[in-house]
Design a protein around this motif. Sequence first.
Motif, PDB file in Angstrom:
ATOM      1  N   GLY A 444       0.793  -1.218   0.000  1.00  0.00           N
ATOM      2  CA  GLY A 444       0.000   0.000   0.000  1.00  0.00           C
ATOM      3  C   GLY A 444       0.825   1.268   0.000  1.00  0.00           C
ATOM      4  O   GLY A 444       0.277   2.365   0.156  1.00  0.00           O
ATOM      5  N   ASN A 445       2.136   1.145  -0.203  1.00  0.00           N
ATOM      6  CA  ASN A 445       3.006   2.318  -0.199  1.00  0.00           C
ATOM      7  C   ASN A 445       3.105   2.984  -1.567  1.00  0.00           C
ATOM      8  O   ASN A 445       3.535   4.127  -1.674  1.00  0.00           O
ATOM      9  N   ASP A 446       2.745   2.247  -2.624  1.00  0.00           N
ATOM     10  CA  ASP A 446       2.783   2.783  -3.973  1.00  0.00           C
ATOM     11  C   ASP A 446       1.336   2.982  -4.430  1.00  0.00           C
ATOM     12  O   ASP A 446       0.581   2.012  -4.556  1.00  0.00           O
ATOM     13  N   PHE A 447       0.958   4.216  -4.705  1.00  0.00           N
ATOM     14  CA  PHE A 447      -0.437   4.515  -5.014  1.00  0.00           C
ATOM     15  C   PHE A 447      -0.757   4.384  -6.498  1.00  0.00           C
ATOM     16  O   PHE A 447      -1.801   4.848  -6.955  1.00  0.00           O
ATOM     17  N   GLU A 448       0.132   3.720  -7.217  1.00  0.00           N
ATOM     18  CA  GLU A 448      -0.191   3.301  -8.572  1.00  0.00           C
ATOM     19  C   GLU A 448      -0.719   1.865  -8.581  1.00  0.00           C
ATOM     20  O   GLU A 448      -1.342   1.440  -9.534  1.00  0.00           O
ATOM     21  N   TYR A 449      -0.439   1.135  -7.482  1.00  0.00           N
ATOM     22  CA  TYR A 449      -0.882  -0.253  -7.380  1.00  0.00           C
ATOM     23  C   TYR A 449      -1.127  -0.585  -5.907  1.00  0.00           C
ATOM     24  O   TYR A 449      -0.180  -0.737  -5.131  1.00  0.00           O
ATOM     25  N   PHE A 450      -2.389  -0.684  -5.513  1.00  0.00           N
ATOM     26  CA  PHE A 450      -2.714  -0.981  -4.113  1.00  0.00           C
ATOM     27  C   PHE A 450      -4.062  -1.704  -4.027  1.00  0.00           C
ATOM     28  O   PHE A 450      -5.047  -1.186  -3.507  1.00  0.00           O
ATOM     29  N   PRO A 451      -4.129  -2.938  -4.555  1.00  0.00           N
ATOM     30  CA  PRO A 451      -5.401  -3.669  -4.611  1.00  0.00           C
ATOM     31  C   PRO A 451      -6.004  -3.976  -3.250  1.00  0.00           C
ATOM     32  O   PRO A 451      -7.209  -4.226  -3.157  1.00  0.00           O
ATOM     33  N   PHE A 452      -5.202  -3.985  -2.188  1.00  0.00           N
ATOM     34  CA  PHE A 452      -5.719  -4.257  -0.846  1.00  0.00           C
ATOM     35  C   PHE A 452      -5.885  -2.980  -0.020  1.00  0.00           C
ATOM     36  O   PHE A 452      -6.092  -3.042   1.188  1.00  0.00           O
ATOM     37  N   GLY A 453      -5.805  -1.815  -0.672  1.00  0.00           N
ATOM     38  CA  GLY A 453      -5.930  -0.566   0.049  1.00  0.00           C
ATOM     39  C   GLY A 453      -4.602  -0.093   0.596  1.00  0.00           C
ATOM     40  O   GLY A 453      -3.529  -0.611   0.257  1.00  0.00           O
ATOM     41  N   SER A 454      -4.677   0.919   1.482  1.00  0.00           N
ATOM     42  CA  SER A 454      -3.465   1.509   2.030  1.00  0.00           C
ATOM     43  C   SER A 454      -3.803   2.183   3.354  1.00  0.00           C
ATOM     44  O   SER A 454      -4.967   2.360   3.701  1.00  0.00           O
ATOM     45  N   GLY A 455      -2.764   2.556   4.075  1.00  0.00           N
ATOM     46  CA  GLY A 455      -2.969   3.268   5.329  1.00  0.00           C
ATOM     47  C   GLY A 455      -3.446   2.368   6.454  1.00  0.00           C
ATOM     48  O   GLY A 455      -3.320   1.147   6.412  1.00  0.00           O
ATOM     49  N   ARG A 456      -4.006   3.002   7.483  1.00  0.00           N
ATOM     50  CA  ARG A 456      -4.432   2.259   8.664  1.00  0.00           C
ATOM     51  C   ARG A 456      -5.494   1.216   8.349  1.00  0.00           C
ATOM     52  O   ARG A 456      -5.577   0.181   9.012  1.00  0.00           O
ATOM     53  N   ARG A 457      -6.313   1.480   7.357  1.00  0.00           N
ATOM     54  CA  ARG A 457      -7.416   0.577   7.040  1.00  0.00           C
ATOM     55  C   ARG A 457      -7.077  -0.412   5.917  1.00  0.00           C
ATOM     56  O   ARG A 457      -7.983  -1.009   5.324  1.00  0.00           O
ATOM     57  N   ILE A 458      -5.812  -0.616   5.637  1.00  0.00           N
ATOM     58  CA  ILE A 458      -5.438  -1.608   4.640  1.00  0.00           C
ATOM     59  C   ILE A 458      -5.980  -2.979   5.054  1.00  0.00           C
ATOM     60  O   ILE A 458      -6.145  -3.258   6.248  1.00  0.00           O
ATOM     61  N   CYS A 459      -6.285  -3.814   4.102  1.00  0.00           N
ATOM     62  CA  CYS A 459      -6.878  -5.123   4.372  1.00  0.00           C
ATOM     63  C   CYS A 459      -6.056  -5.907   5.393  1.00  0.00           C
ATOM     64  O   CYS A 459      -4.831  -5.993   5.288  1.00  0.00           O
ATOM     65  N   ALA A 460      -6.741  -6.461   6.372  1.00  0.00           N
ATOM     66  CA  ALA A 460      -6.053  -7.214   7.427  1.00  0.00           C
ATOM     67  C   ALA A 460      -5.726  -8.640   7.001  1.00  0.00           C
ATOM     68  O   ALA A 460      -4.947  -9.319   7.671  1.00  0.00           O
ATOM     69  N   GLY A 461      -6.294  -9.101   5.889  1.00  0.00           N
ATOM     70  CA  GLY A 461      -6.131 -10.504   5.508  1.00  0.00           C
ATOM     71  C   GLY A 461      -5.240 -10.751   4.319  1.00  0.00           C
ATOM     72  O   GLY A 461      -5.419 -11.750   3.601  1.00  0.00           O
ATOM     73  N   ILE A 462      -4.255  -9.875   4.090  1.00  0.00           N
ATOM     74  CA  ILE A 462      -3.398 -10.021   2.900  1.00  0.00           C
ATOM     75  C   ILE A 462      -2.643 -11.350   2.927  1.00  0.00           C
ATOM     76  O   ILE A 462      -2.561 -12.058   1.913  1.00  0.00           O
ATOM     77  N   ALA A 463      -2.076 -11.712   4.072  1.00  0.00           N
ATOM     78  CA  ALA A 463      -1.306 -12.963   4.157  1.00  0.00           C
ATOM     79  C   ALA A 463      -2.182 -14.166   3.835  1.00  0.00           C
ATOM     80  O   ALA A 463      -1.762 -15.078   3.111  1.00  0.00           O
ATOM     81  N   MET A 464      -3.405 -14.169   4.323  1.00  0.00           N
ATOM     82  CA  MET A 464      -4.309 -15.271   4.047  1.00  0.00           C
ATOM     83  C   MET A 464      -4.746 -15.264   2.583  1.00  0.00           C
ATOM     84  O   MET A 464      -4.867 -16.317   1.946  1.00  0.00           O
TER      85      MET A 464
END
Length: 521
Positions: A444-464
């Motif tokens: 979520g650090n690159d705002f050209e590609y962030f399918p799971f969102g960014s910031g505090r509310r970024i998706c909590a289930g990325i690893a899964m």
Amino acid sequence: MTAFPPALFQNLMESLTQWDSLTPLFLAFCGILAVAWYAWICFTKPSSKPPPGPRGLPLFGNLLSIDPELHSYFASLSQTYGPIFSLRLGSKTAVVVSSPSIARQVLKDHDVTFANRDVPVAGRLATYGGKDIVWTPYGPEWRMLRKVCVLKMLSNTTLDSVYELRRREIRKTVGYLYSRVGSPVDIGEQMFLTILNVITNMMWGGTLEGDERAAVGSEFREVVAHMTALLGKPNLSDFFSGLAWFDLQGVEKQMRLLARRFDQIFEKMIELRLRKNNESGSGESKDFLQFLLKLKDEEDSKTPLTMTHIKALLMDMVVGGSDTSSNTIEFAMAHIINEPKVMRRVQEELDSVVGRQNMVEESHIHKLPYLFAVMKESLRLHPALPLLVPHCPSESTTVGGYTIPKGSRVFINVWAIHRDPTIWVNPLKFDPTRFLDSKWDFSGNDFEYFPFGSGRRICAGIAMAERTFLYSVATLMHSFDWKIPESQELDMSEKFGIVLKKKVPLVAIPTTRLSNTALYE
């Protein structure tokens, strides 16, 4: 992935045609609101500069002109009004952002201000009053839930501990597909059922056994289907808060019934787990429910994990994890089947890493860089949540030179950003190689590609999400060859909904790749 934002406007026009039953009270209410609207227009002078946008009608604003395919509709409006624009949706102001620079301002520069949600009626009822990680307001309670999810429940260590539960369900799917060799299979439907079984097994795999587990899984499939459909239905109560008491479309009534059915299942699982723990004198079974119950008993912070929190988190897992993963897998499989070069390269990589005499294990998936690139490219073209979960500013804030009013609903059109031709070469082409040795990841650090969102509310289930996608697609492609039935064409068109779906389900025919038939048992 675990997030599930309601697509509040899908099929809006269809819903609006059903207003014949509106009561005189509602019509009078509309008249009062219309007068108030004109008074506001005539006698107030805004002191701030709102984002541009199309003119709307009194009372309804832009509701009657909205296309239900919101992601592409918003993208087309951005061509006229720019990378940030606004709409009036009844009494709500919606702001749409479709450029990396402005997305950065919302999700990074003003992250805390935009860290809240405007909770819809259906979402609140489905999650015990918004007590889950998706809808809980930013603050101590949300930070506690985030810690439970990311650092404990969905950490790599915990996911490793429930691998056998995932492995068992994937192997069952291989066996089923083996029985269907040579016959058409609806891949999206089969993967939804598989992932739902994987999720429920991870949640309480050690609590139920045999037929009992199958019966609960069957009930979950039925309730999830009804709940996701209801979450995607536009609700007048969300657009006109004064009408919420009347529940004119019956959304609240229906969702209460569905939430009650879920709650009864959760209560049953918790009771069974506690009984087994008491009988055995320990809680060594490895599943999320046991883990959460143990965490609840051990928690001594000022913001404790409650039984309501536990059930809300389980709800997130079931509803938020099933549709997102299965639809992403379906899109990826469609692209792989549609691109023979991609399929050949995926299978060559699998043969090199796994071998034809073995089945795929999760230990293989991080040795498959090309398959990982396929996942990234699938999420670029078809992000599971094309508008992410809408954000809601806690105070009026200037973004991109415009004032975003407090309480508005802010959509980040990641779908449009991922297809921006000024960012991506041949953006509509499915080309996994663009992600080989590339800078883009899911942080979520690159705002050209962030399918799971960014910031505090970024998706909590990325690893899964990573594990689910890679393990599932690797197994499907290693165990079988796939082709589209004769006389049929592969349609890649999308349908906007709770999550992005294929408009036409992917139906394909599997044939065996492995010579040792024992591997399919």
